[in-house]
Write a protein that holds these residues in place. Structure first.
Motif, PDB file in Angstrom:
ATOM      1  N   THR A 190      40.802   8.288  10.230  1.00 12.07           N
ATOM      2  CA  THR A 190      40.889   6.867  10.571  1.00 12.07           C
ATOM      3  C   THR A 190      41.768   6.189   9.556  1.00 12.07           C
ATOM      4  OG1 THR A 190      38.623   6.699  11.538  1.00 12.07           O
ATOM      5  CG2 THR A 190      39.749   4.616  11.238  1.00 12.07           C
ATOM      6  N   LYS A 191      42.863   5.578  10.033  1.00  8.26           N
ATOM      7  CA  LYS A 191      43.791   4.947   9.256  1.00  8.26           C
ATOM      8  C   LYS A 191      43.587   3.359   9.594  1.00  8.26           C
ATOM      9  CE  LYS A 191      46.738   8.811   8.891  1.00  8.26           C
ATOM     10  NZ  LYS A 191      47.902   9.354   9.135  1.00  8.26           N
ATOM     11  N   ILE A 192      43.154   2.666   8.593  1.00 15.18           N
ATOM     12  CA  ILE A 192      42.935   1.283   8.744  1.00 15.18           C
ATOM     13  C   ILE A 192      43.804   0.451   7.832  1.00 15.18           C
ATOM     14  CG2 ILE A 192      41.459  -0.748   8.807  1.00 15.18           C
ATOM     15  CD1 ILE A 192      39.257   1.314   9.604  1.00 15.18           C
ATOM     16  N   LYS A 193      44.585  -0.422   8.224  1.00 11.24           N
ATOM     17  CA  LYS A 193      45.267  -1.249   7.221  1.00 11.24           C
ATOM     18  C   LYS A 193      45.126  -2.618   7.470  1.00 11.24           C
ATOM     19  CE  LYS A 193      49.624   1.877   7.289  1.00 11.24           C
ATOM     20  NZ  LYS A 193      51.053   1.834   7.732  1.00 11.24           N
ATOM     21  N   GLN A 194      44.661  -3.284   6.402  1.00 14.88           N
ATOM     22  CA  GLN A 194      43.855  -4.436   6.357  1.00 14.88           C
ATOM     23  C   GLN A 194      45.008  -5.385   5.626  1.00 14.88           C
ATOM     24  OE1 GLN A 194      40.261  -4.333   5.306  1.00 14.88           O
ATOM     25  NE2 GLN A 194      39.438  -3.795   7.301  1.00 14.88           N
ATOM     26  N   LYS A 195      45.050  -6.565   5.829  1.00 14.93           N
ATOM     27  CA  LYS A 195      45.919  -7.821   4.922  1.00 14.93           C
ATOM     28  C   LYS A 195      45.045  -9.010   5.051  1.00 14.93           C
ATOM     29  CE  LYS A 195      50.702  -7.190   5.603  1.00 14.93           C
ATOM     30  NZ  LYS A 195      52.000  -7.571   6.527  1.00 14.93           N
ATOM     31  N   GLN A 196      45.081  -9.641   3.937  1.00 15.60           N
ATOM     32  CA  GLN A 196      44.266 -10.771   3.851  1.00 15.60           C
ATOM     33  C   GLN A 196      45.221 -11.870   3.073  1.00 15.60           C
ATOM     34  OE1 GLN A 196      41.092  -9.884   1.198  1.00 15.60           O
ATOM     35  NE2 GLN A 196      39.675  -9.076   3.001  1.00 15.60           N
ATOM     36  N   LYS A 197      45.079 -13.096   3.769  1.00 12.81           N
ATOM     37  CA  LYS A 197      45.834 -14.219   3.206  1.00 12.81           C
ATOM     38  C   LYS A 197      44.949 -15.256   2.934  1.00 12.81           C
ATOM     39  CE  LYS A 197      50.640 -14.367   4.895  1.00 12.81           C
ATOM     40  NZ  LYS A 197      51.333 -14.784   6.082  1.00 12.81           N
ATOM     41  N   ALA A 198      44.471 -15.660   1.895  1.00 12.70           N
ATOM     42  CA  ALA A 198      43.786 -16.877   1.653  1.00 12.70           C
ATOM     43  C   ALA A 198      43.959 -17.427   0.179  1.00 12.70           C
ATOM     44  CB  ALA A 198      42.265 -16.626   1.695  1.00 12.70           C
ATOM     45  N   LYS A 199      43.656 -18.688   0.253  1.00 16.94           N
ATOM     46  CA  LYS A 199      43.715 -19.358  -1.191  1.00 16.94           C
ATOM     47  C   LYS A 199      42.312 -18.953  -1.915  1.00 16.94           C
ATOM     48  CE  LYS A 199      47.401 -22.233   0.491  1.00 16.94           C
ATOM     49  NZ  LYS A 199      48.167 -23.150  -0.450  1.00 16.94           N
ATOM     50  N   ASP A 200      42.458 -19.564  -3.081  1.00 23.03           N
ATOM     51  CA  ASP A 200      41.075 -19.397  -3.987  1.00 23.03           C
ATOM     52  C   ASP A 200      39.894 -19.956  -3.375  1.00 23.03           C
ATOM     53  OD1 ASP A 200      42.703 -18.243  -5.781  1.00 23.03           O
ATOM     54  OD2 ASP A 200      43.039 -20.163  -7.014  1.00 23.03           O
ATOM     55  N   ASN A 201      38.826 -19.565  -3.621  1.00 23.66           N
ATOM     56  CA  ASN A 201      37.453 -19.953  -2.998  1.00 23.66           C
ATOM     57  C   ASN A 201      37.453 -19.851  -1.456  1.00 23.66           C
ATOM     58  OD1 ASN A 201      36.369 -20.145  -5.467  1.00 23.66           O
ATOM     59  ND2 ASN A 201      37.193 -22.031  -5.563  1.00 23.66           N
ATOM     60  N   ALA A 202      38.188 -19.249  -0.647  1.00 18.47           N
ATOM     61  CA  ALA A 202      38.227 -19.038   0.708  1.00 18.47           C
ATOM     62  C   ALA A 202      37.324 -18.150   1.305  1.00 18.47           C
ATOM     63  CB  ALA A 202      39.493 -18.730   1.394  1.00 18.47           C
ATOM     64  N   THR A 203      36.631 -18.598   2.598  1.00 15.50           N
ATOM     65  CA  THR A 203      35.673 -17.604   3.083  1.00 15.50           C
ATOM     66  C   THR A 203      36.363 -16.880   4.188  1.00 15.50           C
ATOM     67  OG1 THR A 203      33.805 -19.133   2.360  1.00 15.50           O
ATOM     68  CG2 THR A 203      33.606 -17.373   4.235  1.00 15.50           C
ATOM     69  N   GLN A 204      36.431 -15.792   4.255  1.00 18.43           N
ATOM     70  CA  GLN A 204      37.329 -14.831   5.310  1.00 18.43           C
ATOM     71  C   GLN A 204      36.256 -14.217   6.379  1.00 18.43           C
ATOM     72  OE1 GLN A 204      40.004 -12.586   3.371  1.00 18.43           O
ATOM     73  NE2 GLN A 204      41.581 -14.068   3.568  1.00 18.43           N
ATOM     74  N   ILE A 205      36.355 -14.009   7.594  1.00 23.40           N
ATOM     75  CA  ILE A 205      35.742 -12.887   8.236  1.00 23.40           C
ATOM     76  C   ILE A 205      36.493 -11.949   8.931  1.00 23.40           C
ATOM     77  CG2 ILE A 205      34.119 -15.022   8.972  1.00 23.40           C
ATOM     78  CD1 ILE A 205      35.364 -15.145  11.546  1.00 23.40           C
ATOM     79  N   GLN A 206      35.959 -10.697   9.247  1.00 29.65           N
ATOM     80  CA  GLN A 206      36.701  -9.756   9.763  1.00 29.65           C
ATOM     81  C   GLN A 206      36.333  -9.590  11.298  1.00 29.65           C
ATOM     82  OE1 GLN A 206      36.399  -6.236   7.532  1.00 29.65           O
ATOM     83  NE2 GLN A 206      37.034  -4.893   9.188  1.00 29.65           N
ATOM     84  N   ILE A 207      37.272  -9.561  12.234  1.00 31.07           N
ATOM     85  CA  ILE A 207      36.853  -9.242  13.586  1.00 31.07           C
ATOM     86  C   ILE A 207      37.640  -8.013  13.834  1.00 31.07           C
ATOM     87  CG2 ILE A 207      36.881 -11.715  14.265  1.00 31.07           C
ATOM     88  CD1 ILE A 207      39.760 -11.320  15.269  1.00 31.07           C
ATOM     89  N   GLY A 208      37.118  -7.201  15.097  1.00 30.45           N
ATOM     90  CA  GLY A 208      37.675  -6.153  15.582  1.00 30.45           C
ATOM     91  C   GLY A 208      36.440  -5.004  15.590  1.00 30.45           C
ATOM     92  N   LYS A 209      36.972  -3.602  15.564  1.00 31.71           N
ATOM     93  CA  LYS A 209      36.052  -2.710  15.763  1.00 31.71           C
ATOM     94  C   LYS A 209      35.457  -2.191  14.432  1.00 31.71           C
ATOM     95  CE  LYS A 209      38.226  -0.458  19.500  1.00 31.71           C
ATOM     96  NZ  LYS A 209      38.721   0.949  20.076  1.00 31.71           N
ATOM     97  N   ASN A 210      34.114  -1.910  14.355  1.00 37.61           N
ATOM     98  CA  ASN A 210      33.447  -1.468  13.341  1.00 37.61           C
ATOM     99  C   ASN A 210      33.388  -0.011  13.045  1.00 37.61           C
ATOM    100  OD1 ASN A 210      31.701  -1.062  11.033  1.00 37.61           O
ATOM    101  ND2 ASN A 210      30.139  -2.170  11.869  1.00 37.61           N
ATOM    102  N   TYR A 211      34.284   0.553  12.084  1.00 37.83           N
ATOM    103  CA  TYR A 211      34.598   1.741  12.187  1.00 37.83           C
ATOM    104  C   TYR A 211      33.654   2.479  11.283  1.00 37.83           C
ATOM    105  CZ  TYR A 211      38.801   1.396  14.421  1.00 37.83           C
ATOM    106  OH  TYR A 211      39.727   1.359  15.230  1.00 37.83           O
ATOM    107  N   ASN A 212      32.426   1.804  10.521  1.00 39.60           N
ATOM    108  CA  ASN A 212      31.507   2.255   9.633  1.00 39.60           C
ATOM    109  C   ASN A 212      30.213   2.552  10.217  1.00 39.60           C
ATOM    110  OD1 ASN A 212      33.160   1.980   7.430  1.00 39.60           O
ATOM    111  ND2 ASN A 212      32.559  -0.014   7.032  1.00 39.60           N
TER     112      ASN A 212
END
Length: 59
Positions: free
Chosen positions: A35-57
């Protein structure tokens, strides 16, 4: 030798050959498909991010 070519012997022999070839092919596919998963994150300081999509774990 007659029982090998009768219905039961042929079924057992086919089952063994099927398990061996199926296992070998499954192993080969499982090893080559990583499984080759590439992820990018863009956020400023103290930001909360969520992940969507398939769960490979599996969780």
């Amino acid at each position: 030798m007659d029982w090998i070519f009768s219905g039961l012997g042929t079924a057992i022999l086919t089952l063994i050959v099927g398990f061996l070839t199926g296992g070998a092919v499954g192993y080969k596919v499982g090893i080559n498909k990583k499984t080759k998963i590439k992820q990018k994150q863009k956020a400023k300081d103290n930001a909360t991010q969520i992940q969507i999509g398939k769960n490979y774990n599996g969780k």
